[in-house]
Design an enzyme around this catalytic site. Structure first.
Site, PDB file in Angstrom:
ATOM      1  N   CYS A 151      88.391  44.737 -48.164  1.00  0.00           N
ATOM      2  CA  CYS A 151      87.901  44.800 -46.784  1.00  0.00           C
ATOM      3  C   CYS A 151      88.777  43.921 -45.887  1.00  0.00           C
ATOM      4  CB  CYS A 151      86.440  44.343 -46.743  1.00  0.00           C
ATOM      5  SG  CYS A 151      85.764  44.324 -45.086  1.00  0.00           S
ATOM      6  N   CYS A 154      87.010  41.966 -43.222  1.00  0.00           N
ATOM      7  CA  CYS A 154      86.207  40.840 -43.736  1.00  0.00           C
ATOM      8  C   CYS A 154      87.112  39.657 -44.089  1.00  0.00           C
ATOM      9  CB  CYS A 154      85.456  41.224 -45.009  1.00  0.00           C
ATOM     10  SG  CYS A 154      84.600  42.785 -44.939  1.00  0.00           S
ATOM     11  N   ASP A 155      88.248  39.943 -44.744  1.00  0.00           N
ATOM     12  CA  ASP A 155      89.023  38.863 -45.369  1.00  0.00           C
ATOM     13  C   ASP A 155      90.379  38.614 -44.720  1.00  0.00           C
ATOM     14  OD1 ASP A 155      86.976  38.686 -47.217  1.00  0.00           O
ATOM     15  OD2 ASP A 155      87.905  40.125 -48.583  1.00  0.00           O
TER      16      ASP A 155
HETATM   17  C1  FAD Z   1      85.930  48.144 -43.987  1.00  0.00           C
HETATM   18  C2  FAD Z   1      85.228  49.386 -43.481  1.00  0.00           C
HETATM   19  C3  FAD Z   1      85.489  49.834 -42.204  1.00  0.00           C
HETATM   20  C4  FAD Z   1      84.812  50.965 -41.702  1.00  0.00           C
HETATM   21  N1  FAD Z   1      85.047  51.363 -40.418  1.00  0.00           N
HETATM   22  C5  FAD Z   1      84.341  52.379 -39.897  1.00  0.00           C
HETATM   23  C6  FAD Z   1      84.524  52.764 -38.533  1.00  0.00           C
HETATM   24  O1  FAD Z   1      85.331  52.185 -37.801  1.00  0.00           O
HETATM   25  N2  FAD Z   1      83.756  53.793 -38.052  1.00  0.00           N
HETATM   26  C7  FAD Z   1      82.857  54.442 -38.826  1.00  0.00           C
HETATM   27  O2  FAD Z   1      82.171  55.325 -38.310  1.00  0.00           O
HETATM   28  N3  FAD Z   1      82.698  54.122 -40.126  1.00  0.00           N
HETATM   29  C8  FAD Z   1      83.405  53.118 -40.675  1.00  0.00           C
HETATM   30  N4  FAD Z   1      83.259  52.785 -41.992  1.00  0.00           N
HETATM   31  C9  FAD Z   1      82.392  53.635 -42.839  1.00  0.00           C
HETATM   32  C10 FAD Z   1      80.930  53.358 -42.579  1.00  0.00           C
HETATM   33  O3  FAD Z   1      80.690  51.953 -42.648  1.00  0.00           O
HETATM   34  C11 FAD Z   1      80.112  54.111 -43.593  1.00  0.00           C
HETATM   35  O4  FAD Z   1      80.372  55.492 -43.461  1.00  0.00           O
HETATM   36  C12 FAD Z   1      78.617  53.883 -43.374  1.00  0.00           C
HETATM   37  O5  FAD Z   1      78.293  52.503 -43.462  1.00  0.00           O
HETATM   38  C13 FAD Z   1      77.804  54.657 -44.414  1.00  0.00           C
HETATM   39  O6  FAD Z   1      76.468  54.330 -44.245  1.00  0.00           O
HETATM   40  P1  FAD Z   1      75.421  54.540 -45.424  1.00  0.00           P
HETATM   41  O7  FAD Z   1      74.123  54.004 -44.915  1.00  0.00           O
HETATM   42  O8  FAD Z   1      75.492  55.919 -45.922  1.00  0.00           O
HETATM   43  O9  FAD Z   1      75.937  53.632 -46.647  1.00  0.00           O
HETATM   44  P2  FAD Z   1      76.298  52.095 -46.764  1.00  0.00           P
HETATM   45  O10 FAD Z   1      76.725  51.546 -45.463  1.00  0.00           O
HETATM   46  O11 FAD Z   1      77.236  52.015 -47.918  1.00  0.00           O
HETATM   47  O12 FAD Z   1      74.906  51.405 -47.151  1.00  0.00           O
HETATM   48  C14 FAD Z   1      74.301  51.625 -48.405  1.00  0.00           C
HETATM   49  C15 FAD Z   1      73.359  50.472 -48.716  1.00  0.00           C
HETATM   50  O13 FAD Z   1      72.648  50.774 -49.919  1.00  0.00           O
HETATM   51  C16 FAD Z   1      72.545  49.595 -50.709  1.00  0.00           C
HETATM   52  N5  FAD Z   1      72.335  50.004 -52.108  1.00  0.00           N
HETATM   53  C17 FAD Z   1      73.213  50.649 -52.913  1.00  0.00           C
HETATM   54  N6  FAD Z   1      72.662  50.896 -54.114  1.00  0.00           N
HETATM   55  C18 FAD Z   1      71.391  50.406 -54.070  1.00  0.00           C
HETATM   56  C19 FAD Z   1      70.311  50.365 -55.008  1.00  0.00           C
HETATM   57  N7  FAD Z   1      70.433  50.907 -56.227  1.00  0.00           N
HETATM   58  N8  FAD Z   1      69.152  49.764 -54.642  1.00  0.00           N
HETATM   59  C20 FAD Z   1      69.030  49.213 -53.396  1.00  0.00           C
HETATM   60  N9  FAD Z   1      70.028  49.217 -52.458  1.00  0.00           N
HETATM   61  C21 FAD Z   1      71.185  49.820 -52.787  1.00  0.00           C
HETATM   62  C22 FAD Z   1      73.871  48.884 -50.467  1.00  0.00           C
HETATM   63  O14 FAD Z   1      73.751  47.495 -50.751  1.00  0.00           O
HETATM   64  C23 FAD Z   1      74.078  49.155 -48.974  1.00  0.00           C
HETATM   65  O15 FAD Z   1      73.497  48.144 -48.163  1.00  0.00           O
HETATM   66  C24 FAD Z   1      83.893  51.662 -42.517  1.00  0.00           C
HETATM   67  C25 FAD Z   1      83.653  51.208 -43.820  1.00  0.00           C
HETATM   68  C26 FAD Z   1      84.307  50.089 -44.304  1.00  0.00           C
HETATM   69  C27 FAD Z   1      84.040  49.580 -45.707  1.00  0.00           C
END
Ligand code: FAD
Length: 323
Positions: A151, A154-155
């Site tokens: 990331c 982050c870092d």
């Molecule tokens: C460095 C980085 C930069 C990004 N930049 C952008 C950007 O500029 N624009 C954009 O639109 N998108 C960006 N993204 C992508 C975006 O963040 C993701 O598409 C989005 O967060 C997906 O959302 P989600 O809720 O599906 O999953 P996630 O955000 O991955 O959330 C999933 C959650 O589930 C939890 N979890 C997993 N397994 C379990 C379990 N078994 N029990 C309980 N909890 C669990 C995890 O801890 C996490 O909190 C970026 C991603 C990263 C890593």
């Protein structure tokens, strides 16, 4: 339950044996899960979010986001994630700070298991997102936090004025290299092909950066450590087979993501890369079980598509519960 109820009270009230059955259990409190919780709670359903780390998911690790509508100057991912949680909380979403380790969807209510007990739910929305893919090199794990990172936002600041390498060729790798070029003295962008897969807008921006060096047709083969920290990366030039040692203090791995679906075992059908097979409404093959956000099969994994999925899944769950 009301919004003032604590996570522990929620946990006790919903656990197997206490008689409580959750209307909508949401696994994962990233953008998809928080939105699913918000929509379910606003529909008058009892929504409980299970989160193993902290609400926000990958969004909370994103320092600056330029593509979420409504923020012409960009938005801070951590702040946006916090606002999403507050928004969900305002409508009475409950939180359980536990990791779901296994599920049983063969019975109704459905069963979720954590290290602390069993929960039963009439419907389940899986929003567990994805995690960065690793390179699989020796020392990669040991050096995480000591030079190896997944990331940049982050870092990156730990490597101010230093040389770093970004590995990957997609949008994340390109964005990471641009971001790091502002902080670091030198950024090597290593990609296994001779051009990036990233969107065209990134190409021009990268080419204009004097401290970014492209290393095409190359893959990292070995991490070199010095006194417990990353000191360099040995890469193989794929066209010639030659090896080249590049001295860097930071290695940012941006080679894709893997879905967090291990806990499902064989409860749902996954595609060949492990993502949950679900349609555009998040509907899976099991009635009452939905998949939202990065964890499901889809073309674009972004915050905007994750929140849309969360809303759709909650609507589908509400319809299922009304039957
Ligand atoms: C460095 C980085 C930069 C990004 N930049 C952008 C950007 O500029 N624009 C954009 O639109 N998108 C960006 N993204 C992508 C975006 O963040 C993701 O598409 C989005 O967060 C997906 O959302 P989600 O809720 O599906 O999953 P996630 O955000 O991955 O959330 C999933 C959650 O589930 C939890 N979890 C997993 N397994 C379990 C379990 N078994 N029990 C309980 N909890 C669990 C995890 O801890 C996490 O909190 C970026 C991603 C990263 C890593």
């Amino acid at each position: 339950m009301n919004e003032k109820q604590t996570a522990n009270e929620t946990s006790a009230a919903c656990k197997e044996g206490s008689g409580g059955v959750i209307d909508v259990a949401v696994i994962g409190a990233g953008p998809a899960g928080l939105t699913a919780g918000l929509y379910a709670a606003r529909a008058g359903l009892e929504a409980v979010l299970f989160e193993r780390i902290a609400p926000g998911g990958q969004l909370a690790q994103t320092e600056h986001m330029e593509n979420y509508p409504g923020f012409p100057d960009g938005s801070n991912g951590f702040e946006l994630a916090f606002a999403m949680k507050q928004h969900a909380d305002r409508f009475g979403v409950n939180h359980v700070g536990e990791e779901v380790s296994s599920v049983d969807f063969t019975q109704n209510p459905k069963v979720l298991r954590t290290a602390f007990g069993e929960y039963r739910a009439k419907s389940v929305i899986i929003a567990t997102g994805a995690r960065p893919r690793k390179l699989g090199l020796d020392l990669e794990e040991e050096l995480q936090g000591r030079g190896v990172s997944y990331c940049a936002t982050c870092d990156g600041s730990f490597f101010r004025g230093k040389s770093v390498m970004v590995v990957g060729g997609g949008n994340t790798a390109a964005a990471d290299a641009i971001y790091l070029s502002r902080i670091c003295e030198k950024v090597y962008l290593v990609h296994r092909r001779d051009k990036l897969r990233a969107t065209a807008i990134y190409h021009k921006r990268l080419e204009d950066l004097p401290n970014v060096e492209f290393v095409w047709n190359a893959v990292p083969r070995k991490l070199v450590a010095d006194e417990g920290a990353l000191a360099g990366v040995r890469i193989e030039m794929l066209e010639t087979g030659e090896e080249r040692d590049i001295a860097v203090n930071g290695l940012f791995v941006a080679v894709g993501t893997e879905p967090n679906t291990e806990f499902l075992d064989d409860a749902l059908t996954l595609d060949e890369t492990g993502y949950i097979v679900a349609d555009e409404t998040g509907t899976t093959e099991v009635p009452g079980v939905y998949a939202a956000g990065d964890v499901r099969t889809k073309v674009l994994r972004q915050v905007v598509t994750a929140v849309a999925d969360g809303a759709l899944c909650a609507e589908e769950a509400a319809e299922y519960l009304a039957i």
